[in-house]
Design an enzyme around this catalytic site. Structure first.
Site, PDB file in Angstrom:
ATOM      1  N   GLN A 122       0.824  -1.207   0.000  1.00  0.00           N
ATOM      2  CA  GLN A 122       0.000   0.000   0.000  1.00  0.00           C
ATOM      3  C   GLN A 122       0.858   1.256   0.000  1.00  0.00           C
ATOM      4  O   GLN A 122       1.628   1.488   0.931  1.00  0.00           O
ATOM      5  CB  GLN A 122      -0.904  -0.003   1.239  1.00  0.00           C
ATOM      6  CG  GLN A 122      -1.829   1.194   1.353  1.00  0.00           C
ATOM      7  CD  GLN A 122      -2.537   1.223   2.701  1.00  0.00           C
ATOM      8  OE1 GLN A 122      -1.989   1.722   3.677  1.00  0.00           O
ATOM      9  NE2 GLN A 122      -3.739   0.678   2.762  1.00  0.00           N
ATOM     10  N   GLY A 123       0.724   2.076  -1.018  1.00  0.00           N
ATOM     11  CA  GLY A 123       1.456   3.336  -1.106  1.00  0.00           C
ATOM     12  C   GLY A 123       0.588   4.499  -0.677  1.00  0.00           C
ATOM     13  O   GLY A 123       0.037   5.223  -1.524  1.00  0.00           O
ATOM     14  N   TYR A 124       0.436   4.684   0.624  1.00  0.00           N
ATOM     15  CA  TYR A 124      -0.409   5.749   1.163  1.00  0.00           C
ATOM     16  C   TYR A 124       0.420   6.794   1.905  1.00  0.00           C
ATOM     17  O   TYR A 124       0.556   7.922   1.472  1.00  0.00           O
ATOM     18  CB  TYR A 124      -1.473   5.152   2.102  1.00  0.00           C
ATOM     19  CG  TYR A 124      -2.756   4.732   1.437  1.00  0.00           C
ATOM     20  CD1 TYR A 124      -2.779   4.284   0.120  1.00  0.00           C
ATOM     21  CD2 TYR A 124      -3.958   4.771   2.120  1.00  0.00           C
ATOM     22  CE1 TYR A 124      -3.960   3.887  -0.481  1.00  0.00           C
ATOM     23  CE2 TYR A 124      -5.155   4.390   1.519  1.00  0.00           C
ATOM     24  CZ  TYR A 124      -5.148   3.945   0.217  1.00  0.00           C
ATOM     25  OH  TYR A 124      -6.317   3.563  -0.378  1.00  0.00           O
ATOM     26  N   SER A 125       0.968   6.415   3.078  1.00  0.00           N
ATOM     27  CA  SER A 125       1.635   7.384   3.952  1.00  0.00           C
ATOM     28  C   SER A 125       2.873   7.984   3.293  1.00  0.00           C
ATOM     29  O   SER A 125       3.572   7.328   2.511  1.00  0.00           O
ATOM     30  CB  SER A 125       2.034   6.716   5.275  1.00  0.00           C
ATOM     31  OG  SER A 125       0.900   6.322   6.002  1.00  0.00           O
ATOM     32  N   SER A 165       4.362  -1.426   4.275  1.00  0.00           N
ATOM     33  CA  SER A 165       4.590  -2.763   4.840  1.00  0.00           C
ATOM     34  C   SER A 165       4.975  -3.768   3.758  1.00  0.00           C
ATOM     35  O   SER A 165       4.270  -3.922   2.757  1.00  0.00           O
ATOM     36  CB  SER A 165       3.338  -3.255   5.564  1.00  0.00           C
ATOM     37  OG  SER A 165       2.992  -2.389   6.614  1.00  0.00           O
ATOM     38  N   GLU A 214      -9.270  -1.584   5.802  1.00  0.00           N
ATOM     39  CA  GLU A 214      -8.052  -1.720   6.586  1.00  0.00           C
ATOM     40  C   GLU A 214      -8.364  -1.686   8.077  1.00  0.00           C
ATOM     41  O   GLU A 214      -7.815  -2.472   8.857  1.00  0.00           O
ATOM     42  CB  GLU A 214      -7.068  -0.601   6.232  1.00  0.00           C
ATOM     43  CG  GLU A 214      -5.748  -0.700   6.991  1.00  0.00           C
ATOM     44  CD  GLU A 214      -4.773   0.389   6.600  1.00  0.00           C
ATOM     45  OE1 GLU A 214      -3.604   0.065   6.360  1.00  0.00           O
ATOM     46  OE2 GLU A 214      -5.175   1.569   6.540  1.00  0.00           O
ATOM     47  N   GLU A 226      -6.068   9.068  18.187  1.00  0.00           N
ATOM     48  CA  GLU A 226      -6.594  10.428  18.300  1.00  0.00           C
ATOM     49  C   GLU A 226      -7.429  10.788  17.074  1.00  0.00           C
ATOM     50  O   GLU A 226      -8.521  11.368  17.190  1.00  0.00           O
ATOM     51  CB  GLU A 226      -5.442  11.429  18.466  1.00  0.00           C
ATOM     52  CG  GLU A 226      -4.709  11.336  19.797  1.00  0.00           C
ATOM     53  CD  GLU A 226      -3.700  10.190  19.847  1.00  0.00           C
ATOM     54  OE1 GLU A 226      -3.134   9.958  20.928  1.00  0.00           O
ATOM     55  OE2 GLU A 226      -3.487   9.530  18.809  1.00  0.00           O
TER      56      GLU A 226
END
Length: 386
Positions: free
Chosen positions: A126-129, A161, A245, A371
């Site tokens: 997964q290429g998100y963050s 990951s 997710e 949060e």
């Protein structure tokens, strides 16, 4: 792959016996109860066994080669995985991008990617963050400019990951820098990790394993047909994927694993005769039981084809914070052995204590911090004033 029986038509006890017998007979002994993320090289033989039996994708509909399990059967499947210590393989193609392609993908994308993800030919990450876009994912800066029939991608992703095991990546990119809101102008694109211009660098975590990676994109050319959903409307796709997710992260498996370790050490030390310990243990065990019920509710919602709402955030909070409290108690009863890495011997019982604690630490950060999840619940579910 064998013809798939209707497991939902089986009684729960009969289904449990079949799952248990298969895991006990087929799952590699040396991979039971490993704490770190399992690597593809370790798991591909097991994947092949699952694939041949038709059990790779318990969450997929039967028409796509999945088991099509109802919520109750899904929980039994997960409980038996936990009981036997079955590790989670690199399965984002099954748990994440597969369901997204079923919902948003073109017929061509579904026909190409789903069977290959099921067979293990394609392994996904997964290429998100990004370094400056984690919890604030909508602030991502990795760009994709249209050049004829291709996107040209430039930028960086982080905390990806098992990217070094993956053959493919689904990546969020900014395709319109002039959009008025940062959630607008984002698209989801698929790419092979061997595409020229993609560089993957592992990151070593606190437990000493390289399970995360940085991924760099330097003029990476990806066909426009790899766009999932509509151009500049990737945030809608991303939110759906994040819901899946959070459902996966909110599984009771990891807290159950820590509970098993806690019970092992407590019995060895005779702690169940201590009312103080028993009170804390029972409170945590009941939290896991309630987590399982909540998880089953969301699984059933997915099975009915209903979109997951913002309330799925409470599943991740519950699972990850319960997991952390369990590992804290585990370290406490481990005493001096509880602050040393590796498998330790406590009163004749062996368990990996500190590593379990380490792996629980990022649980309230990965996939959206607690949060952020609480803000989502307060704003969109409870409708509290901002």
């Amino acid at each position: 792959m064998n013809a798939m029986p209707d497991y939902n038509a089986m009684g729960d006890d009969a289904f449990r016996r079949e799952v248990r017998a298969f895991f006990e007979a087929e799952y590699p002994q040396e991979l039971r109860y490993i704490l770190r993320r399992a690597r593809w090289a370790e798991m591909k033989v097991w994947w092949r066994r699952l694939y041949e039996k038709g059990w790779v994708a318990p969450n997929w509909p039967r028409e796509w080669g999945g088991m099509g399990l109802a919520a109750g059967k899904m929980l039994i499947y997960l409980e038996e995985m936990e009981r036997h210590g079955v590790a989670r393989p690199p399965d984002q193609g099954i748990t994440h991008i597969g369901p997204i392609l079923m919902k948003f993908g073109t017929d061509a994308q579904q026909q190409h990617y789903l069977p290959r993800s099921l067979s293990g030919e394609y392994i996904w990450c997964q290429g998100y963050s990004e370094p400056n876009a984690g919890s604030d994912l909508a602030g991502l800066q990795t760009s994709a400019q249209i050049d004829g029939d291709h996107f040209v991608i430039n930028g960086q992703k982080i905390w990806t990951s098992l990217a070094d095991d993956a053959t493919h990546i689904y990546v969020l990119v900014r395709t319109d820098r002039q959009a008025k809101k940062k959630q607008e102008g984002i698209s989801l694109v698929l790419a092979a990790t061997k595409t020229p211009g993609i560089t993957i660098r592992p990151i070593r975590n606190i437990a000493g394993h390289e399970e995360f990676c940085q991924v760099f994109f330097d003029n990476v050319r990806v066909p426009r047909e790899n766009l999932v959903g509509k151009l500049n409307e990737g945030w809608t796709v991303a939110k759906a994927l994040l819901s899946f997710e959070r459902l996966t992260i909110g599984s009771p498996r990891r807290p159950q694993y820590a509970l098993r370790r806690l019970e092992l050490l407590a019995r060895a030390q005779g702690l169940f005769s201590d009312p103080g310990f028993t009170d804390r243990y029972m409170a945590l065990k009941l939290d896991i039981e309630d987590l399982g019920s909540l998880y089953g509710r969301f699984v059933e919602q997915v099975k009915r084809g209903e979109p997951l709402g913002q309330d799925v955030s409470m599943l991740k909070i519950w699972a990850m914070e319960t997991w952390q409290r369990l590992t804290e108690l585990l370290v406490e009863i481990g005493a001096e052995e509880g602050v040393m890495t590796g498998v330790r011997n406590v009163a004749g019982a062996e368990a990996d204590i500190l590593d379990c604690f380490y792996y629980a630490r990022p649980g309230t950060i990965a996939g959206g911090t607690s949060e952020i999840q609480r803000n989502i619940l307060s704003r969109y579910v409870l409708k509290l004033p901002v």
